[in-house]
Write an enzyme that holds these catalytic residues in place. Structure first.
Site, PDB file in Angstrom:
ATOM      1  N   GLU A  48       0.942  -1.187  -0.197  1.00 27.72           N
ATOM      2  CA  GLU A  48       0.048  -0.112   0.039  1.00 27.72           C
ATOM      3  C   GLU A  48       0.769   1.283  -0.006  1.00 27.72           C
ATOM      4  OE1 GLU A  48      -2.818   1.097   3.111  1.00 27.72           O
ATOM      5  OE2 GLU A  48      -3.267  -1.319   3.335  1.00 27.72           O
ATOM      6  N   ASP A  59      -5.511   7.870  10.716  1.00 30.34           N
ATOM      7  CA  ASP A  59      -4.470   7.577  11.334  1.00 30.34           C
ATOM      8  C   ASP A  59      -3.649   7.853  12.576  1.00 30.34           C
ATOM      9  OD1 ASP A  59      -3.161   5.918   9.144  1.00 30.34           O
ATOM     10  OD2 ASP A  59      -3.676   7.653   7.720  1.00 30.34           O
TER      11      ASP A  59
END
Lengths: 263, 394
Positions: A48, A59
């Site tokens: 990714e 995140d």
């Protein structure tokens, strides 16, 4: 090789998949290039490539820090596109792009999907795009031949699960715990009912991510999934120790998945 | 408005991680049910009236009107509410909603601290645990409000990531919420964020405009202009909403032009931004060509947010509201002007709305009626303003 082909190969050999996340341009593009090569050689099955966003809602601190640093060093979507082009010349590992919706929107949805597909990307992961909002991105991905990856969370309700699985492509990204990316202790056995429910809705491969910080944790997660996704733990090693540490860590997870899991 | 997907025209939506979606759907379902529930509404009204101090006065500012020599300026005195700003309207509504949903904890973000203080207050009142995320820079600018929140039993969490202001505090509050989603309600402080927040915050603030309509009628006046400041835009939405279809009332939203629009150091997302996605909604946004969010700047901690509520974006595109911006300097002058002329020290946020009177009043007819939303009181800003314009105030 696209995502489906990769998972077919894994399934045929009875192995679990290993997906590694790396932030593009952290600390610079040359390091990202080296890191992708390193994880490929260490046995990762998919990478990714994270395109940094200033406000990465899904995140935790490690990946947020990498994004902030990459942006400060001048990271752009155009440079990431160049990186992908180079990676396709120097590696054979399948690549997916992970980024937030505003980055795609501002670049132009069709242009984004078309350019990255042309450069060799096989999947697109947008964590702030729930199934209700995918209608504007889905046609562009379909046109470009990209799999738009869908998420399942521990909070996902049965009716949502059905909708998400019906629209899913490539693989399903199963979030292991509520919260943001980052290493933490998780009781993976608790996820068994959810994973069984997902399998009841789709034949697509299931990849589990969020929180996996060690080979042992990867094995625990792999009991319920076809692949594991490791991001923050990799980025932490890249931040503190460099590419070699990333290679060793990836290799350790690979070995653990192949041996200890008995897969 | 909004439609089923939470859109006001093209704006709004729910651009959030899957983890949050079920909570947003649950919140919307509960809100829609409770909105029609007379017992819930009367509970909200009870606390608004008996605890917060509604209805607030619509005060005719004779000396301010005289200063401009034309028009009649009224101030909608949200500054007279308990905790000192309109934020308490929304905090009461959402805390009662959280309680109805069985949530034990609330999380909030705050810029100037007014929303944080309002949340800390209702948390104490209703026995909820409360964590408030606040930019480290804002904690310094608003030390008194930080102390207030702690005194009320709330945990104030400093945010040092990014610019250390409201944008980053909002991101951190969302992250905390995602992690504690099962037992926590997130009280967003403005008409921003993913659906249903822009709608429900608007509804809880709409009482401001409803009262203005009744008070103007009771005074035998005809309203011509509404003026309100805009950061996220909750006090403005609160006063505009009642008049959204009344074309005889000109609605003016005043953003923070900071050090000047041309300097790039401002918070004028509607005046000087373009549509993009931040904190779960599509709306006008300050961003670079890559889609990276540009940190906003304003002397007022409550206005330095790079985004704005999606319904304001819709109002801008449809021409229902006119959006404009004034600088720090103009806001400071208005801050001092109201203090001297009316004996009212406004919040720096509200001073932006007052500053626009300098442009507006020369254009008004002598008998026209202007209502300015005085969204909050200026106690929290006095110390900082003293540092900036000590000489002037002395």
């Amino acid at each position: 090789m696209n995502i489906a082909e990769k998972f077919r190969t894994l399934s045929a050999t009875g192995r679990k998949g290993l997906i590694i996340y790396l932030t593009a341009g952290f600390p610079d593009y040359s390091t990202t290039l080296q890191a992708v090569k390193a994880v490929e050689s260490a046995g990762a099955d998919l990478v990714e490539i994270g395109l940094p966003f200033s406000d990465p809602m899904a995140d935790g601190p490690i990946i947020q820090h990498a994004a902030t640093q990459a942006l400060a060093a001048g990271a752009t979507v155009g440079k990431a596109l160049e990186l992908v082009t180079l990676l396709k010349q120097e590696t054979t590992i399948p690549l997916a792009i992970m980024t937030y919706y505003n980055i795609v929107l501002q670049f132009g949805i069709d242009k984004f999907a078309g350019s990255f597909a042309k450069a060799g990307i096989t999947g697109l992961i947008i964590p702030d795009l729930p199934v209700e909002e995918t209608a504007v991105v889905e046609p562009a991905c379909r046109q470009a031949g990209l799999d738009l990856i869908k998420f399942i969370a521990p909070t996902t309700t049965p009716d949502r699960l059905q909708t998400i699985c019906r629209q899913a492509a490539g693989f399903l990204y199963c979030i292991s715990s509520t919260g943001v990316t980052g290493v933490r202790q998780i009781d993976y056995d608790q996820l068994a009912p959810l994973m069984t429910a997902v399998r009841g809705e789709t034949g697509l491969p299931l990849a589990m991510g969020f929180g996996i910080g060690s080979p042992a944790a990867a094995c625990q997660a792999a009991k319920y999934a076809d692949a594991v996704i490791v991001g923050s733990a990799v980025m932490e090693r890249l931040t503190n120790s460099g590419v070699e540490a990333v290679r060793e860590f990836t290799s350790a997870i690979r070995q653990a998945l192949d041996k200890e899991c008995g897969c | 408005m909004p439609n089923d997907n939470g859109r006001f025209g093209q704006y709004g939506g729910r651009f959030v991680p899957e983890t949050v979606m079920p909570a947003l759907i649950e919140l919307e379902a509960n809100y829609r049910r409770l909105k029609e529930d007379a017992a819930f509404q009367s509970e909200v009204d009870f606390y608004l009236n008996e605890y917060a101090g509604r209805p607030t006065k619509l005060y005719y500012a004779a000396k301010l009107s005289q200063h401009y020599g034309r028009g009649k300026i009224y101030l909608k005195r949200e500054d007279l509410l308990h905790t000192g700003a309109h934020k308490i309207n929304n905090a009461i509504g959402q805390a009662l909603l959280a309680r109805q949903m069985g949530k034990k904890r609330i999380v909030a973000e705050t810029g100037a601290g007014q929303h944080g203080v309002a949340c800390a207050t209702v948390a104490a009142l209703f026995g909820l645990q409360c964590s408030v995320f606040m930019g480290a820079e804002d904690m310094e600018r608003q030390a008194l409000n930080v102390f207030r929140m702690r005194l009320l039993g709330t945990e104030v969490v400093p945010v040092t990531s990014g610019s250390g202001t409201l944008k980053d505090a909002t991101s951190e509050a969302i992250r905390y919420w995602v992690t504690h989603i099962q037992d926590t309600h997130y009280i967003i402080g403005s008409v921003v964020g993913p659906h249903p927040y822009p709608m429900l915050v608007r509804d809880f603030q709409a009482v401001i405009g409803q009262e203005v309509a009744a008070q103007i009628a009771a005074a035998g006046e005809k309203l011509n202009y509404l003026v309100a400041c805009i950061g996220g835009g909750s006090n403005a939405m609160g006063i505009f909403y009642q008049f959204r279809d009344d074309l005889s009332v000109t609605k003016l939203g005043v953003e923070a032009a900071g050090k000047g629009l041309q300097t790039g150091e401002h918070a004028a997302s509607l005046t000087n931004g373009k549509p993009g996605v931040l904190h779960g909604a599509l709306s006008y946004l300050r961003q670079d060509s890559e889609g990276q969010v540009i940190p906003a700047y304003s002397i007022s901690a409550g206005l330095d947010y790079p985004g704005v509520g999606p319904e304001h974006s819709y109002f801008k595109d449809t021409g229902r509201v006119t959006y404009t911006a004034v600088t720090d300097e103009e806001a400071l002058a208005a801050f001092a002007r109201l203090a001297r002329l009316e004996g009212i020290i406004p919040a720096l946020e509200s001073a932006h709305a007052l500053a626009y009177l300098e442009t507006l009043m020369p254009q008004t007819k002598p008998d026209e009626v202007i209502v300015v939303c005085l969204s909050g009181r200026g106690d929290k800003d006095v110390q900082m303003v003293a540092q900036v314009m000590g000489g002037l105030a002395g």
